[in-house]
Motif scaffolding. Structure first.
Motif, PDB file in Angstrom:
ATOM      1  N   ALA A 146      28.907  21.760  34.718  1.00 47.32           N
ATOM      2  CA  ALA A 146      28.941  22.086  33.224  1.00 47.32           C
ATOM      3  C   ALA A 146      30.142  23.109  32.758  1.00 47.32           C
ATOM      4  O   ALA A 146      30.452  23.029  31.688  1.00 47.32           O
ATOM      5  N   LEU A 147      30.564  23.812  33.580  1.00 51.11           N
ATOM      6  CA  LEU A 147      31.675  24.700  33.225  1.00 51.11           C
ATOM      7  C   LEU A 147      32.898  24.006  32.799  1.00 51.11           C
ATOM      8  O   LEU A 147      33.328  23.131  33.436  1.00 51.11           O
ATOM      9  N   PRO A 148      33.554  24.522  31.676  1.00 43.20           N
ATOM     10  CA  PRO A 148      34.690  23.791  31.271  1.00 43.20           C
ATOM     11  C   PRO A 148      35.923  24.385  32.214  1.00 43.20           C
ATOM     12  O   PRO A 148      37.048  24.794  31.744  1.00 43.20           O
ATOM     13  N   VAL A 149      35.957  23.955  33.550  1.00 42.30           N
ATOM     14  CA  VAL A 149      37.137  24.330  34.361  1.00 42.30           C
ATOM     15  C   VAL A 149      37.786  22.714  34.761  1.00 42.30           C
ATOM     16  O   VAL A 149      37.040  22.048  35.347  1.00 42.30           O
ATOM     17  N   THR A 150      39.223  23.017  35.217  1.00 44.59           N
ATOM     18  CA  THR A 150      39.716  21.839  35.789  1.00 44.59           C
ATOM     19  C   THR A 150      39.657  22.099  37.390  1.00 44.59           C
ATOM     20  O   THR A 150      39.771  21.208  38.106  1.00 44.59           O
ATOM     21  N   ASN A 151      40.052  23.698  37.610  1.00 42.29           N
ATOM     22  CA  ASN A 151      40.295  24.025  39.038  1.00 42.29           C
ATOM     23  C   ASN A 151      39.749  25.263  39.091  1.00 42.29           C
ATOM     24  O   ASN A 151      39.277  25.952  38.368  1.00 42.29           O
ATOM     25  N   LEU A 152      39.750  25.487  40.437  1.00 44.34           N
ATOM     26  CA  LEU A 152      39.022  26.993  40.972  1.00 44.34           C
ATOM     27  C   LEU A 152      40.110  27.486  41.965  1.00 44.34           C
ATOM     28  O   LEU A 152      40.446  26.933  42.815  1.00 44.34           O
ATOM     29  N   ALA A 153      40.535  28.657  42.032  1.00 43.61           N
ATOM     30  CA  ALA A 153      41.110  29.359  42.972  1.00 43.61           C
ATOM     31  C   ALA A 153      40.320  30.453  43.979  1.00 43.61           C
ATOM     32  O   ALA A 153      39.242  31.016  43.304  1.00 43.61           O
ATOM     33  N   PHE A 154      40.371  29.952  45.072  1.00 39.47           N
ATOM     34  CA  PHE A 154      39.162  30.925  46.050  1.00 39.47           C
ATOM     35  C   PHE A 154      40.234  31.629  46.879  1.00 39.47           C
ATOM     36  O   PHE A 154      41.473  31.431  47.292  1.00 39.47           O
ATOM     37  N   GLY A 155      39.648  32.980  47.645  1.00 41.59           N
ATOM     38  CA  GLY A 155      40.400  33.462  48.389  1.00 41.59           C
ATOM     39  C   GLY A 155      40.733  32.679  49.672  1.00 41.59           C
ATOM     40  O   GLY A 155      40.039  31.672  50.088  1.00 41.59           O
ATOM     41  N   PRO A 156      41.536  33.486  50.626  1.00 35.75           N
ATOM     42  CA  PRO A 156      42.151  32.756  51.700  1.00 35.75           C
ATOM     43  C   PRO A 156      40.982  32.498  52.698  1.00 35.75           C
ATOM     44  O   PRO A 156      39.922  33.263  52.811  1.00 35.75           O
ATOM     45  N   ASN A 157      40.982  31.414  53.192  1.00 35.39           N
ATOM     46  CA  ASN A 157      40.146  31.083  54.455  1.00 35.39           C
ATOM     47  C   ASN A 157      38.538  31.010  53.946  1.00 35.39           C
ATOM     48  O   ASN A 157      37.760  31.319  54.790  1.00 35.39           O
ATOM     49  N   SER A 158      38.371  30.576  52.585  1.00 35.98           N
ATOM     50  CA  SER A 158      36.982  30.723  52.311  1.00 35.98           C
ATOM     51  C   SER A 158      36.358  29.384  52.276  1.00 35.98           C
ATOM     52  O   SER A 158      35.213  29.219  52.150  1.00 35.98           O
ATOM     53  N   HIS A 159      37.316  28.116  52.435  1.00 28.93           N
ATOM     54  CA  HIS A 159      36.831  26.755  52.418  1.00 28.93           C
ATOM     55  C   HIS A 159      36.060  26.262  51.394  1.00 28.93           C
ATOM     56  O   HIS A 159      34.964  25.831  51.220  1.00 28.93           O
ATOM     57  N   SER A 160      36.502  26.826  49.990  1.00 30.83           N
ATOM     58  CA  SER A 160      35.945  26.583  48.741  1.00 30.83           C
ATOM     59  C   SER A 160      34.636  27.118  48.537  1.00 30.83           C
ATOM     60  O   SER A 160      33.717  26.392  47.807  1.00 30.83           O
ATOM     61  N   THR A 161      34.250  27.953  49.261  1.00 34.56           N
ATOM     62  CA  THR A 161      32.684  28.383  49.326  1.00 34.56           C
ATOM     63  C   THR A 161      32.897  29.692  48.636  1.00 34.56           C
ATOM     64  O   THR A 161      33.581  30.789  48.745  1.00 34.56           O
ATOM     65  N   PHE A 162      32.073  30.017  47.417  1.00 36.37           N
ATOM     66  CA  PHE A 162      31.951  31.248  46.745  1.00 36.37           C
ATOM     67  C   PHE A 162      31.514  32.488  47.570  1.00 36.37           C
ATOM     68  O   PHE A 162      32.115  33.459  47.427  1.00 36.37           O
ATOM     69  N   SER A 163      30.662  32.044  48.286  1.00 35.20           N
ATOM     70  CA  SER A 163      30.200  33.324  49.151  1.00 35.20           C
ATOM     71  C   SER A 163      31.115  33.915  50.059  1.00 35.20           C
ATOM     72  O   SER A 163      30.887  34.960  50.588  1.00 35.20           O
ATOM     73  N   ARG A 164      32.218  33.236  50.485  1.00 41.95           N
ATOM     74  CA  ARG A 164      32.902  33.665  51.549  1.00 41.95           C
ATOM     75  C   ARG A 164      34.206  33.994  50.649  1.00 41.95           C
ATOM     76  O   ARG A 164      35.190  34.472  51.314  1.00 41.95           O
ATOM     77  N   SER A 165      34.469  33.745  49.405  1.00 42.20           N
ATOM     78  CA  SER A 165      35.684  34.161  48.499  1.00 42.20           C
ATOM     79  C   SER A 165      35.582  35.470  47.964  1.00 42.20           C
ATOM     80  O   SER A 165      34.477  35.854  47.274  1.00 42.20           O
ATOM     81  N   THR A 166      36.644  36.139  47.846  1.00 44.75           N
ATOM     82  CA  THR A 166      36.990  37.169  47.010  1.00 44.75           C
ATOM     83  C   THR A 166      38.412  37.420  46.494  1.00 44.75           C
ATOM     84  O   THR A 166      39.373  36.970  47.115  1.00 44.75           O
ATOM     85  N   ILE A 167      38.402  37.378  44.989  1.00 50.37           N
ATOM     86  CA  ILE A 167      39.808  37.409  44.558  1.00 50.37           C
ATOM     87  C   ILE A 167      39.606  38.702  43.750  1.00 50.37           C
ATOM     88  O   ILE A 167      38.568  39.099  43.449  1.00 50.37           O
ATOM     89  N   ASP A 168      41.026  39.162  43.128  1.00 44.16           N
ATOM     90  CA  ASP A 168      41.072  40.546  42.556  1.00 44.16           C
ATOM     91  C   ASP A 168      41.715  40.105  41.171  1.00 44.16           C
ATOM     92  O   ASP A 168      42.061  38.904  40.961  1.00 44.16           O
ATOM     93  N   ALA A 169      41.660  41.209  40.329  1.00 43.36           N
ATOM     94  CA  ALA A 169      42.215  41.000  38.697  1.00 43.36           C
ATOM     95  C   ALA A 169      43.351  40.472  38.817  1.00 43.36           C
ATOM     96  O   ALA A 169      44.067  39.854  37.981  1.00 43.36           O
ATOM     97  N   GLY A 170      44.528  40.918  39.975  1.00 41.67           N
ATOM     98  CA  GLY A 170      45.937  40.542  39.741  1.00 41.67           C
ATOM     99  C   GLY A 170      46.026  38.901  40.052  1.00 41.67           C
ATOM    100  O   GLY A 170      47.038  38.384  39.647  1.00 41.67           O
ATOM    101  N   THR A 171      45.152  38.587  40.781  1.00 39.19           N
ATOM    102  CA  THR A 171      45.357  36.954  41.102  1.00 39.19           C
ATOM    103  C   THR A 171      44.903  36.232  39.832  1.00 39.19           C
ATOM    104  O   THR A 171      45.545  35.359  39.440  1.00 39.19           O
ATOM    105  N   VAL A 172      43.948  36.794  38.910  1.00 40.33           N
ATOM    106  CA  VAL A 172      43.433  35.911  37.862  1.00 40.33           C
ATOM    107  C   VAL A 172      44.533  36.354  36.686  1.00 40.33           C
ATOM    108  O   VAL A 172      44.947  35.289  35.915  1.00 40.33           O
TER     109      VAL A 172
END
Lengths: 230, 365
Positions: free
Chosen positions: B49-75
């Motif tokens: 339901a979220l209005p997003v086309t893509n998601l950027a995940f942290g390295p080696n996270s395999h598109s899994t939120f619980s494994r991923s961390t990104i910082d404000a610089g990436t955003v």
């Protein structure tokens, strides 16, 4: 022009290491309006003769001509077309479709030949009237007697106005009286419609109703006295 | 079809029998389709339901939120790409308790208050309207959580006030609570000073053709489409592949049933097929009759089964079982059943083409 003209017909097939000769250089002609009976014991080659004459088999050698058209080397699709357009079959034990009524048997045979509509329905009704089954046109084979089924088979064979009628043991499951009625009907239709009819049979009691009798033995054919014993 | 239709009428018992079996398979297929859709919805409806086309995940996270961390610089790097909206998104499953001690499991979506993600959530404007105000999804409201309640997070003890109710949304089969991203960070990372600008992923709303790959490579993160990100939902891949496998088996079973029926039916009708050919019917015409007959039975049984399955599905929808029926997947499942069923029937076709018309003559075989 002969309805059927078989010239020096030869048919053999392999049976293990052996070659079996089913038809051995047979020549035969059936003219329009003529009912020809072919008699013989089982294995004499009668059904093989019908198979080749009916464009169900190609001969090993010799020629087959139906109503002036040579079909000796016809492809299987051409043979099917010949059967649709020129040949009517009356089978042993009538061989009707169990799901179709008497009237539908005729209409379906006409549809196979590419004919449908009111004309076909009218022709079917007329034919059933001719063979004495107008009152039972809505009955399926299981609701008809053996003789009635054979009458439906005859009407079905005539629906496409064939030039050649091939009849396979039409009386094999009928009593004497019914057998004579059926062959009498075949004789009447043959003469009235000017069709060449070849009937194979082992029933000698009905041969007096035919125009000509031929005897077949070991794949060969020759004239015979209808009254003579095999 | 003249003979075929009359045979259907004449031998209706035989055709009804095989039709019932196919109908049952169709019911099962539709029910499984609803179950599969329901499970998918239950797994990823909040993300979808979220209005997003893509998601950027942290390295080696395999598109899994619980494994991923990104910082404000990436955003910020993604936000600098022309036409791209980028926001941090926090996703995590937490346990909480209501004031009366009732345990509540929830997926917390950490959003930027008044950001483009929060704006898309019903009553999302209430996010952060007060200190630690959150918006719960309808599922939680249905289970007894009400506006004004307080949710106390286990371990961290964070106190969240329910300010509004959004529409139904789940992630990983758990109802979603939308929380301000700062609150999410405190829940996920505690009060560490280094966690101030972290999140699970970058939510991106990018126009077609936007160059996200270059930015992702520079930032050392991976970019996937929203649909690709669904596989990161807990159990999603296993559930969908299990359902696909079961449906596949059903299609194979349907094909085998019809193949067996058609073969036996053809053997039984050998004499009639020979008769059709002897009367002059071409092999193609005989095939059309026979295949058309099976197609009618298969289609009618499938439509009836699908309709019954749809009706049963409507009874189940809205209950505790995750079940969602949509016309598209039901039609697709029915069409696939018909196609695979007809494929099974082709096994028997050779038997028809091989029938020699000479068998119509009793003594000539």
């Amino acid at each position: 022009m002969s309805s059927l003209l078989l010239t020096d017909l030869y048919l053999s097939y392999g049976d293990g290491d052996e070659e079996v000769v089913a038809i051995d250089h047979v020549s035969l002609a059936a003219e329009p309006g003529e009912l020809v009976a072919v008699v013989g014991v089982s294995g004499a080659g009668k059904s093989s003769l019908l198979a080749v004459a009916g464009a169900l088999r190609s001969p090993t050698s010799g020629s087959v001509s139906i109503n002036g058209t040579d079909i000796t080397n016809a492809t299987s699709s051409r043979q099917a077309q010949i059967r649709r357009d020129h040949i009517g079959f009356v089978f042993q034990s009538s061989n009707l479709f169990e799901a179709l009524t008497a009237r539908e048997q005729l209409i379906y045979a006409a549809r196979i030949a590419g004919r449908k509509g009111k004309d076909v329905e009218a022709a079917a009704d007329e034919l059933l009237q001719e063979v004495g089954l107008a009152a039972k046109s809505g009955r399926r084979p299981g609701e008809l007697s053996g003789g009635e089924r054979q009458r439906v088979g005859i009407a079905r064979a005539l629906i496409n106005e064939p030039s050649l009628l091939l009849v396979d043991e039409p009386t094999s499951s009928l009593d004497h009286n019914r057998a004579r009625e059926i062959v009498g009907l075949l004789r009447e239709e043959t003469h009235r419609r000017r069709i060449g009819t070849v009937m194979v049979t082992h029933d000698r009691s009905i041969l007096d109703l035919t125009d000509r009798v031929l005897t077949m033995w070991d794949g060969r054919i020759g004239p015979a006295n209808p009254a003579s014993e095999e | 079809m003249y003979l075929a239709l009359r045979e259907l009428k004449f031998a209706w018992g035989r055709f009804s029998l095989v039709g019932s079996v196919i109908g049952l398979v169709a019911i099962l297929t539709v029910m499984l389709s609803g179950l599969a859709n329901g499970l998918v919805n239950d797994g990823i409806s909040g993300l979808r339901a979220l209005p997003v086309t893509n998601l950027a995940f942290g390295p080696n996270s395999h598109s899994t939120f619980s494994r991923s961390t990104i910082d404000a610089g990436t955003v910020a790097a993604f936000a600098a790409v022309g036409g791209v909206e980028a926001e941090p998104l926090g996703v995590g499953i937490f346990n909480a308790k209501l004031a009366d001690g009732t345990a509540v499991e929830m997926t917390m979506f950490g959003l930027v208050p008044n950001g483009f993600l929060a704006s898309s959530v019903a009553n999302g404007d209430r996010l952060g309207s007060g200190p630690d105000s959150v918006v719960i999804s309808q599922g939680l409201a249905d289970s007894g959580v009400a506006v004004g309640d307080h949710l106390i997070l286990d371990r961290s003890g964070l106190d969240m006030a329910v300010a509004a109710v959004a529409s139904e949304a789940t992630y990983g089969h758990v109802d979603i609570v939308y929380v301000p991203i700062d609150l999410w960070r405190r829940a996920a990372y505690g009060s560490s000073t280094t966690s101030g600008d972290l999140a699970s992923a970058v939510a991106l709303n990018a126009p077609p053709g936007a160059d996200l790959a270059t930015t992702a490579a520079r930032a050392g993160v991976g970019v996937v489409t929203k649909a690709e990100a669904y596989s990161g939902s807990p159990g999603y891949a296993a559930e969908t592949s299990t359902m696909t496998l079961i449906r596949g088996f059903l299609y194979v079973i349907a094909a085998m049933i019809l193949g067996a029926f058609f073969t036996v039916w053809t053997i039984q009708r050998r004499q009639e097929i020979g008769l059709q050919k002897a009367l002059g019917a071409s092999t193609w015409a005989v095939l059309k009759e026979s295949l058309g007959q099976v197609f009618l039975v298969l289609s009618a049984a499938t439509v009836a089964g699908a309709a019954i399955g749809y009706g049963l599905g409507l009874l189940v929808t809205g209950g505790t079982v995750p079940f969602s029926l949509q016309p598209g997947p039901v039609l697709a499942a029915s069409a696939t059943l018909i196609v695979t069923g007809m494929a099974g029937v082709l096994v028997g076709v050779r038997r028809i083409t091989r029938v020699d018309p000479i068998i119509a003559l009793g003594g000539a075989e």
